[in-house]
Design a protein around this motif. Structure first.
Motif, PDB file in Angstrom:
ATOM      1  N   VAL A 231       2.469   4.254   1.460  1.00 37.73           N
ATOM      2  CA  VAL A 231       2.583   3.144   2.416  1.00 37.73           C
ATOM      3  C   VAL A 231       3.337   3.594   3.672  1.00 37.73           C
ATOM      4  O   VAL A 231       2.938   3.273   4.798  1.00 37.73           O
ATOM      5  CB  VAL A 231       3.300   1.936   1.752  1.00 37.73           C
ATOM      6  CG1 VAL A 231       3.654   0.882   2.793  1.00 37.73           C
ATOM      7  CG2 VAL A 231       2.423   1.334   0.659  1.00 37.73           C
TER       8      VAL A 231
ATOM      9  N   VAL B 286       2.775 -10.607   1.808  1.00 37.80           N
ATOM     10  CA  VAL B 286       1.573  -9.762   1.846  1.00 37.80           C
ATOM     11  C   VAL B 286       0.597 -10.287   0.804  1.00 37.80           C
ATOM     12  O   VAL B 286       0.987 -10.500  -0.347  1.00 37.80           O
ATOM     13  CB  VAL B 286       1.929  -8.294   1.529  1.00 37.80           C
ATOM     14  CG1 VAL B 286       0.673  -7.456   1.352  1.00 37.80           C
ATOM     15  CG2 VAL B 286       2.815  -7.708   2.613  1.00 37.80           C
TER      16      VAL B 286
ATOM     17  N   LEU C 108      -5.787   3.592   2.666  1.00 35.93           N
ATOM     18  CA  LEU C 108      -4.876   2.566   3.165  1.00 35.93           C
ATOM     19  C   LEU C 108      -4.799   2.717   4.673  1.00 35.93           C
ATOM     20  O   LEU C 108      -4.664   3.830   5.181  1.00 35.93           O
ATOM     21  CB  LEU C 108      -3.497   2.767   2.526  1.00 35.93           C
ATOM     22  CG  LEU C 108      -2.384   1.780   2.902  1.00 35.93           C
ATOM     23  CD1 LEU C 108      -2.735   0.370   2.428  1.00 35.93           C
ATOM     24  CD2 LEU C 108      -1.056   2.227   2.288  1.00 35.93           C
TER      25      LEU C 108
ATOM     26  N   THR D 133       3.591  -4.209  -0.297  1.00 42.48           N
ATOM     27  CA  THR D 133       2.295  -3.529  -0.325  1.00 42.48           C
ATOM     28  C   THR D 133       2.289  -2.439  -1.398  1.00 42.48           C
ATOM     29  O   THR D 133       1.302  -2.281  -2.123  1.00 42.48           O
ATOM     30  CB  THR D 133       1.952  -2.920   1.044  1.00 42.48           C
ATOM     31  OG1 THR D 133       1.977  -3.960   2.016  1.00 42.48           O
ATOM     32  CG2 THR D 133       0.584  -2.265   1.035  1.00 42.48           C
TER      33      THR D 133
ATOM     34  N   LEU E 246      -6.060  -7.036   4.119  1.00 48.50           N
ATOM     35  CA  LEU E 246      -4.829  -7.315   3.395  1.00 48.50           C
ATOM     36  C   LEU E 246      -3.879  -7.765   4.496  1.00 48.50           C
ATOM     37  O   LEU E 246      -3.750  -7.080   5.501  1.00 48.50           O
ATOM     38  CB  LEU E 246      -4.329  -6.014   2.754  1.00 48.50           C
ATOM     39  CG  LEU E 246      -2.980  -6.037   2.035  1.00 48.50           C
ATOM     40  CD1 LEU E 246      -3.094  -6.820   0.737  1.00 48.50           C
ATOM     41  CD2 LEU E 246      -2.509  -4.614   1.751  1.00 48.50           C
TER      42      LEU E 246
ATOM     43  N   ALA F  90       6.285  -5.247   5.465  1.00 51.58           N
ATOM     44  CA  ALA F  90       5.146  -5.291   4.536  1.00 51.58           C
ATOM     45  C   ALA F  90       5.229  -4.195   3.475  1.00 51.58           C
ATOM     46  O   ALA F  90       4.521  -4.245   2.463  1.00 51.58           O
ATOM     47  CB  ALA F  90       3.841  -5.148   5.307  1.00 51.58           C
ATOM     48  N   ARG F  91       6.080  -3.206   3.687  1.00 51.42           N
ATOM     49  CA  ARG F  91       5.972  -1.975   2.891  1.00 51.42           C
ATOM     50  C   ARG F  91       6.251  -2.156   1.395  1.00 51.42           C
ATOM     51  O   ARG F  91       5.441  -1.743   0.566  1.00 51.42           O
ATOM     52  CB  ARG F  91       6.896  -0.899   3.474  1.00 51.42           C
ATOM     53  CG  ARG F  91       6.384  -0.432   4.841  1.00 51.42           C
ATOM     54  CD  ARG F  91       7.087   0.796   5.331  1.00 51.42           C
ATOM     55  NE  ARG F  91       6.576   1.145   6.650  1.00 51.42           N
ATOM     56  CZ  ARG F  91       6.903   2.239   7.321  1.00 51.42           C
ATOM     57  NH1 ARG F  91       7.765   3.095   6.793  1.00 51.42           N
ATOM     58  NH2 ARG F  91       6.386   2.488   8.503  1.00 51.42           N
TER      59      ARG F  91
ATOM     60  N   LEU G 236       2.515   1.268   7.760  1.00 50.52           N
ATOM     61  CA  LEU G 236       2.501  -0.198   7.729  1.00 50.52           C
ATOM     62  C   LEU G 236       3.834  -0.720   8.266  1.00 50.52           C
ATOM     63  O   LEU G 236       4.855  -0.025   8.219  1.00 50.52           O
ATOM     64  CB  LEU G 236       2.292  -0.692   6.279  1.00 50.52           C
ATOM     65  CG  LEU G 236       0.843  -1.012   5.896  1.00 50.52           C
ATOM     66  CD1 LEU G 236      -0.052   0.188   6.120  1.00 50.52           C
ATOM     67  CD2 LEU G 236       0.754  -1.486   4.453  1.00 50.52           C
TER      68      LEU G 236
ATOM     69  N   TYR H 287      -4.293  -5.332   7.380  1.00 47.07           N
ATOM     70  CA  TYR H 287      -4.372  -3.968   6.854  1.00 47.07           C
ATOM     71  C   TYR H 287      -5.653  -3.810   6.023  1.00 47.07           C
ATOM     72  O   TYR H 287      -6.416  -4.763   5.825  1.00 47.07           O
ATOM     73  CB  TYR H 287      -3.157  -3.656   5.967  1.00 47.07           C
ATOM     74  CG  TYR H 287      -1.823  -3.962   6.601  1.00 47.07           C
ATOM     75  CD1 TYR H 287      -1.513  -3.474   7.875  1.00 47.07           C
ATOM     76  CD2 TYR H 287      -0.874  -4.737   5.934  1.00 47.07           C
ATOM     77  CE1 TYR H 287      -0.282  -3.750   8.457  1.00 47.07           C
ATOM     78  CE2 TYR H 287       0.353  -5.012   6.505  1.00 47.07           C
ATOM     79  CZ  TYR H 287       0.647  -4.529   7.768  1.00 47.07           C
ATOM     80  OH  TYR H 287       1.852  -4.803   8.341  1.00 47.07           O
TER      81      TYR H 287
END
Lengths: 296, 382
Positions: free
Chosen positions: B156, B201, B117, B169, B193, B165-166, B161, B100
């Motif tokens: 996010v 993450v 992002l 992140t 990322l 991962a959310r 994403l 990311y």
């Protein structure tokens, strides 16, 4: 007429002491004829320095003297608080010449002004100030290079280039209504557009000189505004045609990022908006003199 | 001030942003020791402040000590686009599930902070911005409000994403925002990322630009200083507290004010010459500053003439004139000097210089005249 400041402007100088920059510049401004009515210093309230009454806070100074403008030249770490103090005291026009304020502080102060103190206009930081020749001078511009009587309004992002522009016009006998230095920082309180709009509305201003420089997109935004909202002739010069990308050219805001912020892109945008674009300050001065002579 | 990757990662770590286990190495032996410490496999990464390290052979995977030796030996001393590698970052190699992109910077038009992002990281974000702008989720943050965890969560989600991962992140973004604001960054960028196969993450790279204006409240930045200046002239100028940028031309420039200095470069260029430097001496054009400026320019062998362009505001031209004369007594200057002095007390200043003018010290009335003369003296067309 003039914009933002005139003979009725009463200035409080924030952060004044016998050795401060504030006193030095404040006295110069007073010698020019500006009404410097008060100074502030938390430890010297009630005193008088060089005939300027000192108050502990801006609010007290405003209350006692009716000051309607403030002048800030305090060190960077105190500047953002000084701006907010003036706004909170209801001062409608705040000039901050301080260079080197952290960008985070500047962005925060700007957004606080917008949200909490909509009645206050900030000029600067990191600017030379403002002069309406013959009426009022707040900041560090040398009064003797300006010529009263108009008809040209000047707005500039750079300090010494502002002087250069004044000089080019004054030498040819072309006067100025107001000359505003908006400063070279990333988040200026007053923008080109604010000044262009004010000059457009000022009946005595008949032509506008705009001095830009590399970095950001303020000149491009100004070009859009000129195309739609400015009928008066505009002459422009943008410094930094030969500046290398990625390097800060003195001012925190003067940096070309990637392909953005180049002088060429700015000059193209301005030319497309009908602005007379000059390649150097002398050429800009000559172009303006021509325009003014044709205006008669 | 731009930080090296390792400095950026260490800066991130202060704000609780997860990074890979690793450390710096200046020699092959140190690289091996650091690899043992981080655990194989490791990535050996050149520390230079320029993009395209991987393509230039500056980033290599190593599975054991022998491979670390080989790669570290090759990368140390490697020239990457003019930047010679003096230091390595050696870190435990991460398995990568997804890459990311995340960053914060100031949006000067909006006058607010801008967060970016993207679920498409690991590539040039400028390229993504052109080819697939919808893949970047933008957010404007009012500095008065800051970035809340709730806002970060919805941001996010909006960026699309991967589910695992959310939550991490969102938390990381709040920390990165804190790093950006409280840490006084002009730019805080993580690319890539990453999400690892086991669902973690963390930042695999770090691009951080610090705001020099905030240095006074960050004594911890001292350790970052002095590590990135590549140009010897700039090092000399920095030591003397001058605002100097080295360029490739033959006309040395001294001016007061950033705008006037930039403009002087432009005018020299229009007259057919090219500037050797940008130098803004600001408001303090006294003898010390002038001598220091002349010294730095004099030490540049490419300089053939020197153009001093001063417009006095607070700076008084008579003081500048005295400064120039005093400086000339202290320093032998090998190139001819062209002076253009205007503004406050200009007449007094010119009078002071009148008796000292020669073919080595020339005065011209305007900026344009002075630039033409300096270019002619430098051997360009006039």
């Amino acid at each position: 007429m003039s914009i933002f400041v005139d003979e009725n402007t009463k200035v409080v100088v924030q952060g004044i002491s016998p050795t401060s920059q504030g006193l030095y510049h404040g006295l110069r401004n007073r010698a020019y004829g500006t009404h410097v009515v008060a100074g502030t210093n938390p430890k010297r309230g009630g005193e008088e320095i060089e005939g300027i009454p000192i108050f502990a806070t801006v609010a007290e100074a405003v209350e006692a003297t009716g000051a309607n403008a403030s002048f800030i030249s305090v060190p960077p770490k105190f500047a953002a608080d000084a701006i907010i103090e003036a706004a909170a005291a209801g001062v409608p026009f705040v000039v901050c010449i301080t260079e080197g304020i952290p960008a985070q502080d500047e962005a925060l102060a700007y957004n606080r002004l917008v949200r909490e103190f909509a009645g206050t206009r900030l000029l600067g930081p990191n600017c030379p100030g403002i002069i309406s020749p013959g009426r009022c001078n707040i900041g560090i511009t040398s009064g003797d290079i300006a010529l009263p009587g108009g008809p040209v309004g000047i707005v500039s992002r750079s300090g010494t280039l502002t002087y250069q522009a004044l000089h080019e016009l004054s030498q040819q006998g072309v006067g100025q209504t107001t000359c505003v230095g908006i400063g070279g920082d990333p988040v200026p309180g007053t923008s080109f557009i604010d000044c262009l709009g004010a000059f457009e509305a000022d009946p005595d201003t008949r032509a506008i000189m705009m001095i830009g420089e590399i970095g950001g997109s303020a000149e491009e935004e100004a070009a859009e505004f000129i195309a739609t909202s400015v009928a008066k002739p505009v002459v422009s010069y943008v410094a930094g045609v030969t500046a290398p990308p990625g390097r800060k050219m003195g001012h925190a805001g003067a940096i070309i990022s990637g392909s953005k912020g180049t002088a060429q892109a700015k000059m193209d945008a301005l030319a497309a908006a009908g602005v007379t674009v000059a390649l150097n300050p002398t050429e800009a001065g000559e172009a303006m003199v021509d325009i003014v002579r044709k205006l008669g | 001030m731009d930080l090296f990757e390792y400095q950026g990662k260490q800066y991130f770590a202060r704000f609780g942003i997860p990074i890979s286990k690793g450390g710096v190495a200046d020699t092959v032996d140190q690289a091996v020791a650091q690899a043992e410490e981080s655990g194989y496999p490791v990535v050996v990464k050149a520390q230079v402040k320029v993009g395209g390290r991987g393509k230039a052979g500056g980033v290599k995977l190593a599975n054991d000590a022998d491979e670390v030796r080989t790669h570290a030996g090759n990368i140390l001393g490697l020239d990457i686009k003019g930047h010679v590698v003096k230091r390595l970052w050696v870190e435990h190699a991460s398995d990568i599930e997804r890459e990311y992109y995340a960053s914060f910077t100031l949006d000067r038009s909006a006058k607010k902070h801008l967060g970016m992002l993207s679920a498409e990281g690991g590539v040039e974000i400028e390229e993504v911005a052109v080819t697939n702008p919808d893949a970047i989720a933008l957010i404007h943050i009012d500095p008065v409000d800051g970035l809340s965890l709730d806002t970060a969560r919805s941001w996010v989600d909006r960026a699309g994403l991967d589910e695992p991962a959310r939550a991490q992140t969102a938390e990381l973004l709040v920390k990165l925002y804190t790093c950006y604001t409280e840490g006084d960054c002009d730019l805080a960028e993580i690319n890539p990322l990453i999400l690892t196969p086991d669902g973690r993450v963390h930042a695999l790279d770090a691009k951080v630009t610090l705001d020099d204006n905030a240095a006074y409240r960050h004594p911890e930045w001292d350790e970052f200083a002095g590590s990135d200046v590549e140009d010897e002239r700039e090092t000399r100028a920095k030591e003397r507290g001058l605002n100097y940028i080295g360029l490739d031309g033959s006309v040395g420039i001294i001016a007061n004010g950033a705008g006037l200095a930039m403009s002087t470069l432009d005018v020299v260029n229009q007259c057919g010459g090219s500037a050797a430097n940008f130098l803004d001496i600001g408001g303090g054009a006294n003898a010390d500053v002038m001598a220091a400026a002349l010294e730095v320019i004099n030490s540049d062998p490419a300089v053939r003439s020197i153009l001093v362009n001063i417009f006095g505001g607070i700076t008084r031209v008579d003081e500048v004139a005295n400064g120039v004369l005093e400086a000339l007594e202290r320093v032998h200057i090998s190139s001819p000097i062209v002076l253009r002095l205007d503004g406050t007390n200009a007449i007094a200043g010119r009078e002071i210089l009148a008796d000292h003018l020669s073919d080595r010290l020339v005065a011209e009335p305007t900026m344009l005249d002075a630039a033409r003369r300096a270019v002619a003296l430098a051997g360009g067309q006039s």
